[in-house]
Design a protein around this motif. Structure first.
Motif, PDB file in Angstrom:
ATOM      1  N   ILE A 234      -7.155  -1.572   4.277  1.00 46.42           N
ATOM      2  CA  ILE A 234      -7.370  -1.186   2.883  1.00 46.42           C
ATOM      3  C   ILE A 234      -8.522  -0.185   2.789  1.00 46.42           C
ATOM      4  CG2 ILE A 234      -8.000  -2.044   0.579  1.00 46.42           C
ATOM      5  CD1 ILE A 234      -5.231  -2.976   1.535  1.00 46.42           C
ATOM      6  N   GLU A 235      -8.332   0.862   1.990  1.00 48.12           N
ATOM      7  CA  GLU A 235      -9.392   1.838   1.733  1.00 48.12           C
ATOM      8  C   GLU A 235      -9.931   1.727   0.309  1.00 48.12           C
ATOM      9  OE1 GLU A 235      -8.146   5.796   2.787  1.00 48.12           O
ATOM     10  OE2 GLU A 235      -7.758   5.241   4.861  1.00 48.12           O
ATOM     11  N   THR A 236      -9.112   1.263  -0.621  1.00 46.09           N
ATOM     12  CA  THR A 236      -9.491   1.147  -2.025  1.00 46.09           C
ATOM     13  C   THR A 236      -9.817  -0.303  -2.341  1.00 46.09           C
ATOM     14  OG1 THR A 236      -7.876   2.873  -2.548  1.00 46.09           O
ATOM     15  CG2 THR A 236      -8.727   1.595  -4.386  1.00 46.09           C
ATOM     16  N   SER A 237     -11.082  -0.588  -2.625  1.00 47.32           N
ATOM     17  CA  SER A 237     -11.453  -1.951  -3.016  1.00 47.32           C
ATOM     18  C   SER A 237     -10.786  -2.297  -4.340  1.00 47.32           C
ATOM     19  CB  SER A 237     -12.964  -2.078  -3.177  1.00 47.32           C
ATOM     20  OG  SER A 237     -13.599  -1.980  -1.929  1.00 47.32           O
ATOM     21  N   THR A 238     -10.233  -3.506  -4.403  1.00 42.19           N
ATOM     22  CA  THR A 238      -9.540  -3.947  -5.607  1.00 42.19           C
ATOM     23  C   THR A 238      -9.933  -5.392  -5.885  1.00 42.19           C
ATOM     24  OG1 THR A 238      -7.686  -2.539  -4.959  1.00 42.19           O
ATOM     25  CG2 THR A 238      -7.262  -4.127  -6.685  1.00 42.19           C
TER      26      THR A 238
ATOM     27  N   ASP B 133      -2.425   0.105 -10.926  1.00 44.78           N
ATOM     28  CA  ASP B 133      -3.564   0.823 -10.346  1.00 44.78           C
ATOM     29  C   ASP B 133      -3.212   1.215  -8.914  1.00 44.78           C
ATOM     30  OD1 ASP B 133      -5.141   0.581 -12.580  1.00 44.78           O
ATOM     31  OD2 ASP B 133      -6.556  -0.864 -11.708  1.00 44.78           O
TER      32      ASP B 133
ATOM     33  N   VAL C 289      -3.633   1.803  -5.017  1.00 47.96           N
ATOM     34  CA  VAL C 289      -4.332   1.203  -3.883  1.00 47.96           C
ATOM     35  C   VAL C 289      -3.966   2.035  -2.655  1.00 47.96           C
ATOM     36  CG1 VAL C 289      -4.635  -0.852  -2.455  1.00 47.96           C
ATOM     37  CG2 VAL C 289      -4.215  -1.094  -4.911  1.00 47.96           C
ATOM     38  N   VAL C 290      -4.970   2.472  -1.896  1.00 51.91           N
ATOM     39  CA  VAL C 290      -4.747   3.304  -0.715  1.00 51.91           C
ATOM     40  C   VAL C 290      -5.166   2.530   0.529  1.00 51.91           C
ATOM     41  CG1 VAL C 290      -5.340   5.481   0.433  1.00 51.91           C
ATOM     42  CG2 VAL C 290      -5.140   5.409  -2.058  1.00 51.91           C
TER      43      VAL C 290
ATOM     44  N   LYS D 133      -1.787   7.811   5.650  1.00 49.04           N
ATOM     45  CA  LYS D 133      -2.163   7.180   4.384  1.00 49.04           C
ATOM     46  C   LYS D 133      -0.949   6.483   3.775  1.00 49.04           C
ATOM     47  CE  LYS D 133      -6.371   8.783   4.090  1.00 49.04           C
ATOM     48  NZ  LYS D 133      -7.445   7.935   4.469  1.00 49.04           N
TER      49      LYS D 133
ATOM     50  N   HIS E 273       0.254   4.518   0.223  1.00 44.96           N
ATOM     51  CA  HIS E 273      -0.090   4.302  -1.179  1.00 44.96           C
ATOM     52  C   HIS E 273       0.671   3.092  -1.712  1.00 44.96           C
ATOM     53  CE1 HIS E 273      -1.093   8.801  -1.245  1.00 44.96           C
ATOM     54  NE2 HIS E 273      -2.201   8.101  -1.145  1.00 44.96           N
TER      55      HIS E 273
ATOM     56  N   GLU F  30       0.463  -0.020  -5.226  1.00 46.01           N
ATOM     57  CA  GLU F  30       0.001  -0.255  -6.581  1.00 46.01           C
ATOM     58  C   GLU F  30      -0.202  -1.747  -6.810  1.00 46.01           C
ATOM     59  OE1 GLU F  30       4.311  -0.310  -8.824  1.00 46.01           O
ATOM     60  OE2 GLU F  30       3.138   1.525  -8.871  1.00 46.01           O
TER      61      GLU F  30
ATOM     62  N   SER G  38     -12.421  -2.955   0.570  1.00 47.14           N
ATOM     63  CA  SER G  38     -12.222  -1.860   1.514  1.00 47.14           C
ATOM     64  C   SER G  38     -12.514  -2.372   2.921  1.00 47.14           C
ATOM     65  CB  SER G  38     -13.169  -0.712   1.154  1.00 47.14           C
ATOM     66  OG  SER G  38     -13.031   0.345   2.055  1.00 47.14           O
TER      67      SER G  38
END
Length: 185
Positions: free
Chosen positions: A26-30, A39, A41-42, A62, A64, A66, A166
């Motif tokens: 995970i790169e995008t903290s959620t 939203d 999420v990457v 990468k 992607h 959501e 992340s």
């Protein structure tokens, strides 16, 4: 006159089977406290995905996705829940390939044990103070007041959010085949 040779095919289609598992980071903290449905999420692929010995999706690509589920949870009982589904991968040549994957779910910690400790601690503290100041009747009143204060502290405090920070490694399982066009090697 010699017949022209057919052109050599420059590309090849590789099909990644359903039920294949892809490792991601995970790169995008959620978090369930701030996330909204859909939203972005990457993540990135952690190891090459191969088909017949050929790289279909290289490590580092990468991915992607959501947010598909957000349940904030309660302060007294319900766990927070967060769901993410990955929907596409961006390849080095700039092409985006659609993915159908199972969602990744996370749950927050159960709040009940922590809540009970705060409420019980308030009741005990109130009963002790009430007992010192007003005997048995004071202890009963102090216990009730203390439990109320403990409940207020629980309600004023935060929830135990479900998080996907992340750097978190996850695996996703494909639900449909994925066709990737690669250079013939």
């Amino acid at each position: 006159m010699a017949a022209a040779e057919p052109p050599v095919q420059e590309f090849e289609e590789l099909v990644i089977a359903p039920d294949s598992v892809i490792g991601l980071q995970i790169e995008t903290s959620t978090t369930s406290e701030r996330a909204e449905i859909e939203d972005l999420v990457v993540a990135h692929v952690t190891r090459d995905v191969r088909v017949n010995g050929k790289v279909a999706i290289p490590a580092g690509a990468k991915v992607h996705g959501e947010v598909t589920l957000v349940e904030r949870g309660g302060r007294l009982r319900d766990r927070a829940r967060l769901g993410v589904r990955f929907t596409s991968v961006l390849l080095a040549n700039g092409s985006r390939v659609r993915l159908e994957s199972e969602p990744v779910y996370r749950e927050g910690d159960a709040p009940s044990r922590e809540s009970a400790a705060k409420i019980g601690g308030g009741a005990i503290g109130g009963a002790l103070i009430g007992g010192i100041l007003g005997g048995a009747k004071g202890a009963a009143i102090g216990g009730s007041v203390g439990a109320g204060a403990g409940t207020t502290a629980v309600l004023a405090g935060g929830r135990n959010a479900a998080t996907l920070p992340s750097g978190t490694p996850v695996t996703v399982r494909l639900t449909e085949p994925v066709t990737v066009t690669v250079d013939r090697q």
